[in-house]
Write a protein that holds these residues in place. Structure first.
Motif, mmCIF file in Angstrom:
data_model
loop_
_atom_site.group_PDB
_atom_site.id
_atom_site.type_symbol
_atom_site.label_atom_id
_atom_site.label_comp_id
_atom_site.label_asym_id
_atom_site.label_seq_id
_atom_site.Cartn_x
_atom_site.Cartn_y
_atom_site.Cartn_z
ATOM 1 N N SER A 1 47.809 44.458 47.708
ATOM 2 C CA SER A 1 48.516 45.728 46.910
ATOM 3 C C SER A 1 47.756 46.962 47.077
ATOM 4 N N LYS A 2 48.456 47.790 46.695
ATOM 5 C CA LYS A 2 48.121 49.237 46.905
ATOM 6 C C LYS A 2 47.137 49.848 45.782
ATOM 7 N N LEU A 3 47.081 49.011 44.781
ATOM 8 C CA LEU A 3 46.297 49.143 43.698
ATOM 9 C C LEU A 3 44.729 49.601 43.974
ATOM 10 N N SER A 4 44.198 50.393 43.155
ATOM 11 C CA SER A 4 42.874 50.830 43.106
ATOM 12 C C SER A 4 41.762 49.569 42.787
ATOM 13 N N LYS A 5 40.763 49.575 43.022
ATOM 14 C CA LYS A 5 39.844 48.442 42.517
ATOM 15 C C LYS A 5 39.652 48.277 41.087
ATOM 16 N N ALA A 6 39.796 49.481 40.408
ATOM 17 C CA ALA A 6 39.699 49.448 38.919
ATOM 18 C C ALA A 6 40.655 49.027 38.525
ATOM 19 N N ASP A 7 41.904 49.330 38.934
ATOM 20 C CA ASP A 7 42.984 48.840 38.660
ATOM 21 C C ASP A 7 43.567 47.287 38.717
ATOM 22 N N ARG A 8 42.672 47.001 39.756
ATOM 23 C CA ARG A 8 42.831 45.490 40.221
ATOM 24 C C ARG A 8 42.155 44.682 39.142
ATOM 25 N N GLU A 9 40.957 45.229 38.736
ATOM 26 C CA GLU A 9 39.988 44.555 37.951
ATOM 27 C C GLU A 9 40.673 44.338 36.259
ATOM 28 N N LYS A 10 41.208 45.544 36.108
ATOM 29 C CA LYS A 10 42.143 45.691 34.775
ATOM 30 C C LYS A 10 43.255 44.461 34.883
ATOM 31 N N ARG A 11 43.714 44.524 35.883
ATOM 32 C CA ARG A 11 44.921 43.385 35.833
ATOM 33 C C ARG A 11 44.585 42.077 35.805
ATOM 34 N N ILE A 12 43.257 41.831 36.283
ATOM 35 C CA ILE A 12 42.847 40.387 36.506
ATOM 36 C C ILE A 12 42.246 40.238 34.964
ATOM 37 N N ASP A 13 41.474 41.136 34.397
ATOM 38 C CA ASP A 13 41.167 40.952 33.031
ATOM 39 C C ASP A 13 42.391 40.552 32.113
ATOM 40 N N GLU A 14 43.304 41.414 32.359
ATOM 41 C CA GLU A 14 44.621 41.105 31.333
ATOM 42 C C GLU A 14 45.272 39.819 31.615
ATOM 43 N N VAL A 15 45.321 39.261 32.796
ATOM 44 C CA VAL A 15 45.868 38.036 32.968
ATOM 45 C C VAL A 15 45.023 37.009 32.538
ATOM 46 N N ALA A 16 43.735 37.165 32.782
ATOM 47 C CA ALA A 16 42.792 36.251 32.169
ATOM 48 C C ALA A 16 42.739 36.232 30.464
ATOM 49 N N GLU A 17 43.051 37.215 30.157
ATOM 50 C CA GLU A 17 43.218 37.267 28.650
ATOM 51 C C GLU A 17 44.289 36.463 27.978
ATOM 52 N N ILE A 18 45.430 36.686 28.804
ATOM 53 C CA ILE A 18 46.738 36.186 28.474
ATOM 54 C C ILE A 18 46.551 34.591 28.679
ATOM 55 N N LEU A 19 45.730 34.192 29.555
ATOM 56 C CA LEU A 19 45.745 32.733 29.565
ATOM 57 C C LEU A 19 44.270 32.112 28.975
ATOM 58 N N SER A 20 43.652 32.824 28.114
ATOM 59 C CA SER A 20 42.414 32.575 27.466
ATOM 60 C C SER A 20 41.299 31.928 28.518
ATOM 61 N N MET A 21 41.079 32.895 29.599
ATOM 62 C CA MET A 21 40.235 32.491 30.686
ATOM 63 C C MET A 21 38.948 33.482 30.795
ATOM 64 N N THR A 22 39.035 34.516 29.920
ATOM 65 C CA THR A 22 38.031 35.540 30.267
ATOM 66 C C THR A 22 36.661 35.002 30.330
ATOM 67 N N ASP A 23 36.386 34.112 29.597
ATOM 68 C CA ASP A 23 34.945 33.512 29.713
ATOM 69 C C ASP A 23 34.592 32.583 31.074
ATOM 70 N N LEU A 24 35.545 32.289 31.625
ATOM 71 C CA LEU A 24 35.525 31.451 33.162
ATOM 72 C C LEU A 24 35.754 32.164 34.278
ATOM 73 N N LEU A 25 35.829 33.749 34.105
ATOM 74 C CA LEU A 25 36.220 34.273 35.380
ATOM 75 C C LEU A 25 35.022 34.370 36.489
ATOM 76 N N GLU A 26 33.563 33.957 36.242
ATOM 77 C CA GLU A 26 32.799 33.948 37.066
ATOM 78 C C GLU A 26 32.581 32.356 37.434
ATOM 79 N N ARG A 27 33.308 31.562 37.105
ATOM 80 C CA ARG A 27 33.061 30.301 37.559
ATOM 81 C C ARG A 27 33.699 29.827 38.617
#
Lengths: 293, 352
Positions: free
Chosen positions: B103-129
């Motif tokens: 995608s053409k998103l900036s790195k910061a936007d990408r990270e933000k989007r990943i965090d949003e999705v992780a939050e919806i799926l209650s996976m924020t604590d598991l992101l580095e696993r």
């Protein structure tokens, strides 16, 4: 402890002891360990003898005792102070590393293509590649030499390296390993927008690291110890690889075994490093961890 | 979001045609479940939609675009696979963000989007696993996250819950349903489990042998099945099906048994279908439909399934879990006549 308890525990020991004794004395166990021990001795003896000889004086080398009467480091000083050794070592390193990188990339690329794509003549191409495994290297040397002369590759790194830049064995090995990578991974990446080359590089390749490591070790060892072809294709001592260079320690009247053995002992160091670096990747099987089987 | 239209879609492998002209209109934001036995063509249809297989003939539209000749990446769809297909060598964060690489998103936007999705799926604590450190349900959530992150027009799910144990499957089913209610994206979901189909779908597409048998809401396909296959495939345990013949004012099931009900049809060979939960033990004054001997009892807790041998056939009835007849006992069964379905024995089509 009550009387009954003591009796009970001693009875357990009585029963356990003969069982343990029997277990260690099983004839099949003895035979198995004896055979393994003999195999181990057979494997390790040449290396022990090589190391032993490298610490001997020339007059002692035909004495088969393992520990020299008068151990010396003079052979190592001589070999390491001889500038040619570094030159051969460097040549071997260039040849072995280049062919390893090239073979790992091309073998896996061809293996992946043969495994994961459908195209006309795929089976024919695969059989053609496999059939080259049936031709002994000795039979290929003359065509290789003619080719090297024709293209002006005699006395060049490229001349030494070109036969090993891609291998039928590696292609076969990688094709078989790519079979274990489920298509769903590749399809998921395709939907995610990766092109076919990116899928191969960033999805498929990391999943076959054990195979890549094994292949890298085989190719590196094969090229590091290669003797016949580098001997034939080079006559400039500046381009000698380590195995070819070590033969210059034998002259018309005598063979300086202690120096050859010292050179060989030093030559094993890179192969040991390569093995130690890559063997952990072989052990770590990662393919199935992202899948529910 | 987008609607999906399939027009006369066929797929053949060599000379063998496996899909025979599928027509379907999936509305924008709808949750449609394809269900059917193995080999019915449901996964093939999904793969054609995803662009992972080439269409033999027919047309596929996603939104206003015909996508037959578009690459999977150009269709703006996301797919969740049965085996999750999350990359074992990448962390959860990298797995979820993998689809954003192009995608053409900036790195910061990408990270933000990943965090949003992780939050919806209650996976924020598991992101580095790594995937190997996750349970089956968590892995499936990562796979869903990877699909969500690109904000596609259509989600395709290919039997995503098949590999989970029963408890986790129920939990994930609820999560997927809630997710659909929250994001409202069109979802096409393939399963062979009719319970999943019934609980998740706005509309169910029932397939068999490369043909669509019926399309309808869960209630429609359960209450008014179009044919014997749908009637028996939907509902657990299956609908009891008994072959008979029209005879005067009823249907004769054998020499001595006649059901006093008949469809508005002159077809001679008629089968009757009654769901096990429509049958009950007859009480004084009830019209007895079947009489037989209990052969097996399957207790399910609150209710029990009794298998009743009628002599000429066997029927299953759902009865009270604690008070029920024992094996070997004779029972009389009854049902409300409106609960009896009629089918043409030859074509299998329902007669209403």
């Amino acid at each position: 402890m009550s009387q009954t308890e003591i009796k009970a525990s001693s009875a357990t020991l009585d029963r356990a002891a003969p069982y343990a004794f029997k277990k260690t004395m099983k004839p099949s166990t003895i035979i198995r360990w004896t055979l393994l021990f003999m195999g181990g001795i057979l494997m390790i003896m040449p290396i022990v003898y090589l190391l032993s000889t490298s610490f001997k004086w020339s007059h002692e080398i035909y004495n088969l005792q393992i520990i020299p009467d008068e151990p010396t480091l003079d052979n190592y000083s001589f070999v390491l102070e001889d500038g040619r050794f570094y030159n051969w070592f460097f040549n071997s390193l260039i040849v072995a590393v280049s062919t390893t990188v090239s073979a790992v990339i091309f073998d896996s690329l061809v293996g992946y293509t043969l495994c994961k794509f459908k195209f006309k003549g795929k089976t024919f191409v695969f059989i053609a590649i496999l059939s080259t495994l049936m031709i002994p290297t000795e039979m290929l040397i003359i065509p290789w030499y003619t080719m090297a002369v024709e293209f002006g590759w005699i006395n060049s790194y490229w001349g030494i390296m070109f036969p090993g830049m891609m291998t039928a064995f590696g292609t076969f090995l990688m094709k078989q390993f790519f079979e274990s990578v489920p298509d769903e991974f590749l399809e998921a990446a395709r939907i995610d927008g990766l092109n076919e080359f990116q899928i191969w590089w960033s999805v498929a390749m990391p999943m076959v690291t054990p195979a890549l490591s094994a292949l890298a070790i085989f190719i590196f060892l094969g090229n590091w110890t290669a003797f016949i072809w580098p001997l034939i294709v080079t006559n400039d001592p500046q381009l000698y690889t380590l195995p070819v260079g070590l033969t210059t320690f034998s002259v018309e009247q005598s063979v300086e075994w202690e120096l050859i053995m010292t050179g060989a002992a030093l030559a094993t160091i890179p192969t040991l490093i390569v093995f130690l670096v890559f063997q952990r990747y072989i052990i770590r099987g990662v393919v199935m961890t992202g899948l529910k089987g | 979001m987008a609607n999906v239209i399939l027009k006369k879609l066929t797929k053949a492998y060599g000379k063998t045609e496996v899909l025979h002209g599928i027509d379907l209109d999936v509305k924008d934001g709808e949750f449609v479940v394809f269900v059917g036995p193995s080999g019915c063509g449901k996964s093939t249809t999904l793969r054609l939609l995803a662009g992972l297989e080439e269409v033999t003939s027919g047309e596929i539209y996603i939104g206003d675009n015909m996508v037959n000749n578009l690459e999977p990446k150009e269709r703006n769809i996301a797919m969740v696979f049965q085996n999750y297909a999350i990359y074992p060598h990448m962390s959860v964060r990298k797995n979820i963000g993998f689809g954003l690489r192009t995608s053409k998103l900036s790195k910061a936007d990408r990270e933000k989007r990943i965090d949003e999705v992780a939050e919806i799926l209650s996976m924020t604590d598991l992101l580095e696993r790594r995937p190997s450190q996750l349970s089956g349900g968590q892995r499936q959530r990562v796979a869903i996250g990877r699909a969500m992150v690109r904000d596609p027009s259509v989600f395709l799910f290919d039997e995503p819950l098949s590999n989970l144990d029963a408890q986790l499957r129920t939990q994930m089913r609820l999560e997927i349903k809630k997710l659909h209610q929250d994001i409202g994206t069109t979802i096409i979901f393939v399963t062979h489990d009719q319970v999943e189909a019934m609980t998740l779908a706005d509309r169910i597409v029932i397939m068999k042998d490369g043909h669509i048998q019926q399309v309808g809401t869960p209630n429609e396909v359960y209450q008014t099945p179009k044919n014997m296959f749908v009637a028996q495939f939907i509902g657990a345990p299956s609908m009891n099906m008994l072959a008979g013949q029209l005879d005067g004012d009823g249907i004769k099931l054998n020499q001595s048994v006649k059901i006093l009900a008949r469809p508005k049809s002159d077809t001679k060979d008629v089968s009757i279908g009654i769901r096990p939960n429509a049958l009950r033990i007859a009480e004084e004054g009830d019209e007895v439909l079947f009489e037989g001997t209990v052969s097996i009892i399957e207790p399910l807790g609150a209710e029990a399934l009794i298998y009743v041998n009628l002599g000429y056939a066997e029927v299953i009835a759902t009865v009270h879990g604690y008070v029920h007849p024992k094996p070997g006992e004779k029972v009389k069964l009854t049902a409300v006549k409106e609960e009896i379905h009629f089918f043409d024995s030859h074509s299998g089509d329902a007669i209403y």
